[in-house]
Write a protein that holds these residues in place. Sequence first.
Motif, PDB file in Angstrom:
ATOM      1  N   UNK A 317       0.829  -1.210   0.000  1.00 36.09           N
ATOM      2  CA  UNK A 317       0.000   0.000   0.000  1.00 36.09           C
ATOM      3  C   UNK A 317       0.860   1.256   0.000  1.00 36.09           C
ATOM      4  N   UNK A 318       1.965   1.226   0.747  1.00 39.90           N
ATOM      5  CA  UNK A 318       2.853   2.389   0.799  1.00 39.90           C
ATOM      6  C   UNK A 318       3.515   2.620  -0.559  1.00 39.90           C
ATOM      7  N   UNK A 319       3.946   1.529  -1.211  1.00 39.88           N
ATOM      8  CA  UNK A 319       4.679   1.655  -2.471  1.00 39.88           C
ATOM      9  C   UNK A 319       3.772   2.035  -3.625  1.00 39.88           C
ATOM     10  N   UNK A 320       2.575   1.454  -3.684  1.00 35.84           N
ATOM     11  CA  UNK A 320       1.706   1.653  -4.842  1.00 35.84           C
ATOM     12  C   UNK A 320       0.718   2.807  -4.680  1.00 35.84           C
ATOM     13  N   UNK A 321       0.351   3.142  -3.441  1.00 38.87           N
ATOM     14  CA  UNK A 321      -0.698   4.141  -3.231  1.00 38.87           C
ATOM     15  C   UNK A 321      -0.180   5.360  -2.484  1.00 38.87           C
ATOM     16  N   UNK A 322       0.332   5.158  -1.278  1.00 36.20           N
ATOM     17  CA  UNK A 322       0.677   6.298  -0.427  1.00 36.20           C
ATOM     18  C   UNK A 322       1.896   7.052  -0.930  1.00 36.20           C
ATOM     19  N   UNK A 323       2.934   6.331  -1.358  1.00 32.05           N
ATOM     20  CA  UNK A 323       4.154   7.013  -1.812  1.00 32.05           C
ATOM     21  C   UNK A 323       3.894   7.915  -3.024  1.00 32.05           C
ATOM     22  N   UNK A 324       3.179   7.464  -4.068  1.00 27.85           N
ATOM     23  CA  UNK A 324       2.887   8.380  -5.182  1.00 27.85           C
ATOM     24  C   UNK A 324       2.067   9.600  -4.751  1.00 27.85           C
ATOM     25  N   UNK A 326       2.066  10.995  -1.748  1.00 28.06           N
ATOM     26  CA  UNK A 326       2.960  11.880  -0.982  1.00 28.06           C
ATOM     27  C   UNK A 326       3.904  12.635  -1.904  1.00 28.06           C
ATOM     28  N   UNK A 327       4.418  11.951  -2.945  1.00 28.00           N
ATOM     29  CA  UNK A 327       5.287  12.646  -3.906  1.00 28.00           C
ATOM     30  C   UNK A 327       4.524  13.739  -4.648  1.00 28.00           C
ATOM     31  N   UNK A 328       3.279  13.446  -5.026  1.00 29.91           N
ATOM     32  CA  UNK A 328       2.477  14.437  -5.717  1.00 29.91           C
ATOM     33  C   UNK A 328       2.194  15.641  -4.812  1.00 29.91           C
ATOM     34  N   UNK A 329       1.899  15.385  -3.537  1.00 30.94           N
ATOM     35  CA  UNK A 329       1.653  16.483  -2.598  1.00 30.94           C
ATOM     36  C   UNK A 329       2.907  17.315  -2.386  1.00 30.94           C
ATOM     37  N   UNK A 330       4.076  16.663  -2.362  1.00 33.57           N
ATOM     38  CA  UNK A 330       5.331  17.406  -2.206  1.00 33.57           C
ATOM     39  C   UNK A 330       5.582  18.302  -3.427  1.00 33.57           C
ATOM     40  N   UNK A 331       5.281  17.774  -4.630  1.00 30.39           N
ATOM     41  CA  UNK A 331       5.454  18.575  -5.843  1.00 30.39           C
ATOM     42  C   UNK A 331       4.515  19.771  -5.838  1.00 30.39           C
ATOM     43  N   UNK A 332       3.275  19.549  -5.437  1.00 33.27           N
ATOM     44  CA  UNK A 332       2.302  20.651  -5.382  1.00 33.27           C
ATOM     45  C   UNK A 332       2.760  21.709  -4.385  1.00 33.27           C
ATOM     46  N   UNK A 333       3.283  21.285  -3.252  1.00 29.06           N
ATOM     47  CA  UNK A 333       3.759  22.248  -2.251  1.00 29.06           C
ATOM     48  C   UNK A 333       4.938  23.055  -2.777  1.00 29.06           C
ATOM     49  N   UNK A 334       5.857  22.393  -3.476  1.00 31.42           N
ATOM     50  CA  UNK A 334       7.010  23.094  -4.035  1.00 31.42           C
ATOM     51  C   UNK A 334       6.566  24.138  -5.073  1.00 31.42           C
ATOM     52  N   UNK A 335       5.626  23.746  -5.931  1.00 26.75           N
ATOM     53  CA  UNK A 335       5.149  24.678  -6.959  1.00 26.75           C
ATOM     54  C   UNK A 335       4.382  25.830  -6.321  1.00 26.75           C
ATOM     55  N   UNK A 336       3.610  25.542  -5.268  1.00 24.75           N
ATOM     56  CA  UNK A 336       2.835  26.589  -4.604  1.00 24.75           C
ATOM     57  C   UNK A 336       3.736  27.617  -3.932  1.00 24.75           C
ATOM     58  N   UNK A 337       4.878  27.186  -3.389  1.00 25.56           N
ATOM     59  CA  UNK A 337       5.786  28.112  -2.720  1.00 25.56           C
ATOM     60  C   UNK A 337       6.462  29.053  -3.722  1.00 25.56           C
TER      61      UNK A 337
END
Length: 346
Positions: A317-324, A326-337
């Motif tokens: 679940x972490x590899x297939x669902x949660x990790x992607x 979390x990566x997407x949320x990190x990218x959105x946060x970086x772009x928002x800043x």
Amino acid sequence: FAFFVTFCFILFVLEMILHSWAKSDFSRGIFNVKGYAFSFFFWLDLLAVLSMVPDVAWLASAFGLQNDSIDSLGTRAGKAGKIGAKSSRVIRMARLVRLVKLYKVTSQRSREKQQLDDLKKLVELGHLNHDEVEEYLEKANAQKQSKVGAELSDIITRRVIIVVLLMLCVVPLLTFTSPHDSETEATEFLHAVNIQAGYDCNYLERSVDKFKSFMAQLSGDTNSNEPFLVALDLSPTRCETRTEINFSNVDVLSHMRDEALKIIATDPINIGGEEFSIIATFNLTQYTKDQSQASIHLLVFVLFMLVLLSTQFTGDAQRLVLAPIENMMAIVSMVAEDPLEDFDFK
């Protein structure tokens, strides 16, 4: 029945060959095949097909696997024969489940084709326009299983099959199986000898000695401090000078619990005004210890499997669902800043 089994065997073999041809990519060589061939389900299907060989009469005869030899092998092997039979049945059931799943996929595609034909007719009749049809198809595609969901479902299916097969193989080995009720049959036989012997003390003494030896062999009695047969009482009382016929091991009985004792009493038979019966008392302490140890080992194995499965499912679940996510949320946060920053998200 033989024809039906042979027909199913041929169908299974053809299905494996056609599935390997249609669902495999051999362009990179035989050792780098993608798809069904040499995958987990390929080997599972192959085991299912091979497990049918003893049931196909002409194949079993060709390989020397007749039913008589199988039955004798299973009798000699004991638990191993039962484990193999159960595992082969589970493998066949797993294959049946996959065939049912294939049928569901085929029927779903047939329904989708029928729905498209119905939509075309509605468009031709003017009841729907192209925008409404596209909206309907988008909703239908959104309800389909995603690629991540399909992969996660496939992984869970494979691991559940492996765990079930492993449990079927290991659990019987860790489960305590008490010996056959041979002491009951031997006591009943001694009861018959007791009646037949009458007052022939020599015959009765030899029979009791054989009964004691059999009990010692039955339990593997190597510890003289805790013998298996701890008391024996033959009625009516005779041959009083032969103290070895009736006995009671008071030293062992005095410190034993009632749960650790098994008392077998035969039905009394009245002959000539005298009642013939036997009361034999057995010590089950070693059996109780073996059963407790087997229960502990089984509990440890089940706990290990639960922890292992929980860890594996959490990791998937972490590899297939949660990790992607979390990566997407990190990218959105970086772009928002800093929206003007030139990020490299490769």
